[in-house]
Enzyme design. Structure first.
Site, PDB file in Angstrom:
ATOM      1  CD  GLU A 172      -2.969  -1.107   2.268  1.00  0.00           C
ATOM      2  OE1 GLU A 172      -3.901  -1.926   2.218  1.00  0.00           O
ATOM      3  OE2 GLU A 172      -2.858  -0.247   3.180  1.00  0.00           O
ATOM      4  N   GLY A 216       4.154   0.015   2.604  1.00  0.00           N
ATOM      5  CA  GLY A 216       5.450  -0.486   2.175  1.00  0.00           C
ATOM      6  C   GLY A 216       5.754  -1.852   2.745  1.00  0.00           C
ATOM      7  CB  SER A 217       8.782  -3.134   4.408  1.00  0.00           C
ATOM      8  OG  SER A 217       9.587  -2.898   3.279  1.00  0.00           O
ATOM      9  CB  ILE A 263      -0.687  -3.668  -8.187  1.00  0.00           C
ATOM     10  CG1 ILE A 263      -1.092  -3.235  -6.772  1.00  0.00           C
ATOM     11  CG2 ILE A 263      -1.291  -5.015  -8.546  1.00  0.00           C
ATOM     12  CD1 ILE A 263      -0.488  -4.075  -5.664  1.00  0.00           C
ATOM     13  CB  THR A 264       3.563  -6.726 -10.983  1.00  0.00           C
ATOM     14  OG1 THR A 264       4.718  -6.171 -10.351  1.00  0.00           O
ATOM     15  CG2 THR A 264       3.978  -7.303 -12.328  1.00  0.00           C
ATOM     16  NE  ARG A 302      37.306  -0.141 -26.285  1.00  0.00           N
ATOM     17  CZ  ARG A 302      37.278   0.939 -27.041  1.00  0.00           C
ATOM     18  NH1 ARG A 302      37.069   0.823 -28.352  1.00  0.00           N
ATOM     19  NH2 ARG A 302      37.426   2.128 -26.516  1.00  0.00           N
ATOM     20  N   GLY A 345      33.085   0.737 -20.125  1.00  0.00           N
ATOM     21  CA  GLY A 345      33.483   2.138 -20.097  1.00  0.00           C
ATOM     22  C   GLY A 345      32.356   3.045 -20.569  1.00  0.00           C
ATOM     23  N   GLY A 346      32.682   3.995 -21.422  1.00  0.00           N
ATOM     24  CA  GLY A 346      31.679   4.926 -21.926  1.00  0.00           C
ATOM     25  C   GLY A 346      30.558   4.224 -22.672  1.00  0.00           C
ATOM     26  CD  GLU A 350       7.548 -10.651  -4.924  1.00  0.00           C
ATOM     27  OE1 GLU A 350       6.808 -10.104  -4.084  1.00  0.00           O
ATOM     28  OE2 GLU A 350       7.096 -11.302  -5.871  1.00  0.00           O
TER      29      GLU A 350
END
Length: 379
Positions: free
Chosen positions: A128, A132-133, A158-159, A268, A339-340, A363
């Protein structure tokens, strides 16, 4: 890289092979497009349902796959290595089905074949906005009115919110505290069950969660799962398994990052050498690979306890904690290896880095996992 597996049956190997084919052929080619558009891949989940991959840990008699959790988690890992949102969707759907599968009445259980087969997609409504937890302090109410409950309140994060066909809802039917919480299952079309605008996420943009507002939503009392007051126990039991699902997702994500960074380091060149030949970078890759193997071993060890019918709650908390922290570190290091280029959206490591953060939160946050583990040590 293909990780060597030791599975219980030949059927399990075939199942994992099917999951790999789908991950490479169906998921990997589509993830970038769906993530860019923020479109929920409902059609992909239907495909997985038709392939028998949405209800793997549930009995075949109920329409599931009858597979050990050890196997199911490795399928989740495989999906997560190609498209985390799909793996997380499968895990949440399995979580949503659990109360009916474990505690449902005979009438409620008649819906299981459609639920486990993917025709009906589920959402798990526990969190909610203010809770939360602290799930035991939830405030969404279900007040008895004859043969109905009248639901009022709001659920958050809510997934499948707004996409699901059924909602597994934890609500207060009694007084304060965990003992006043019950579980009901409502259909998506229930009047007064109002999905809100999806959240704008840092990652998993193809599966954004949404708040669900209950504005005097009427749900028949025959939709109560278990007894009144048993909802908190049902929710926590479900979350033990759900945490293993998220741990497996984290392992899959981290393995993908190790594989990509290693392949990049082999190609690389800097200072006239492949960068993978530099000891500093090679040691980083070695640590990444070792951490992922350790996370996988911890996750599957907890799954074997569950499959054996032994207590696994604390081991699930350890697996969720370690695997998701590992995913965060490994994806961070993968960005560093590139890197970049690791900061450029042309390479998937920046997406994996963003997605890994969520796994430390869902979860039960990793702070909650540490609390569970600590209490077990000093109890």
């Amino acid at each position: 890289m293909t990780v060597e597996r030791i599975l219980p049956t030949e059927e399990s190997y075939e199942l994992l092979g099917l999951a790999r084919e789908i991950a490479r052929g169906e998921l990997a080619p589509r993830v970038d497009d769906y993530e860019a558009r923020g479109e929920f891949p409902r059609d992909v989940l239907r495909t997985l349902g038709r392939a028998g991959l949405l209800g793997l840990p549930y009995p075949e008699a109920d329409g599931g796959g009858g597979q050990p959790y050890e196997v199911y988690l490795q399928v989740l890992e495989t999906f997560a290595s190609s498209w985390l949102a799909i793996a997380e969707a499968v895990s949440v759907h399995a979580l949503s089905c659990f109360p009916v599968a474990a505690y449902g009445t005979e009438r409620q259980r008649k819906s299981l074949p459609d639920m486990l087969g993917g025709d009906l997609l589920g959402a798990y409504c526990l969190s909610e906005p203010q809770g939360g937890s602290d799930a035991g302090a939830l405030t969404t109410r279900a007040d008895r009115d004859g043969d109905y409950y009248r639901l009022t309140g709001t659920k958050a994060w809510i997934t499948h919110g707004g996409k699901a066909d059924f909602y597994t809802i934890f609500c207060r039917t009694g007084g304060p505290g965990p003992e006043g919480i019950s579980c009901v299952v409502a259909e998506a079309g229930t009047p007064g069950l109002l999905p809100q605008t999806p959240e704008r996420l840092m990652g998993l943009r193809s599966s954004p969660p949404a708040q669900i507002v209950f504005d005097d939503a009427r749900v028949s009392t025959d939709r109560l799962v278990g007894e009144e007051g048993s909802g908190f126990r049902i929710a926590m039991t479900a979350l033990d398994s759900g945490r293993l699902g998220i741990a497996a997702c984290a392992v899959g994500l981290a393995q993908a990052a190790v594989d990509y960074a290693s392949a990049y380091a082999k190609e690389r060149e800097q200072f006239g050498r492949k960068i993978g030949s530099f000891q500093g970078l090679g040691f980083m890759l070695a640590d990444m690979a070792t951490q992922v193997s350790a996370a996988r071993a911890l996750t599957l060890a907890a799954a074997r306890l569950k499959d054996a019918g032994r207590p696994f709650s604390v081991e699930a908390a350890k697996a969720k904690l370690f695997a998701t922290d590992t995913a965060m570190k490994v994806t961070t290091d993968a960005v560093q290896v590139l890197g970049g280029y690791g900061f450029v959206a042309d390479h998937p490591v920046e997406r994996w880095f963003r997605e890994a953060k969520l796994l430390q939160i869902v979860e039960g946050t990793n702070q909650i996992q540490r609390l569970v583990i600590a209490r077990s040590l000093v109890r």
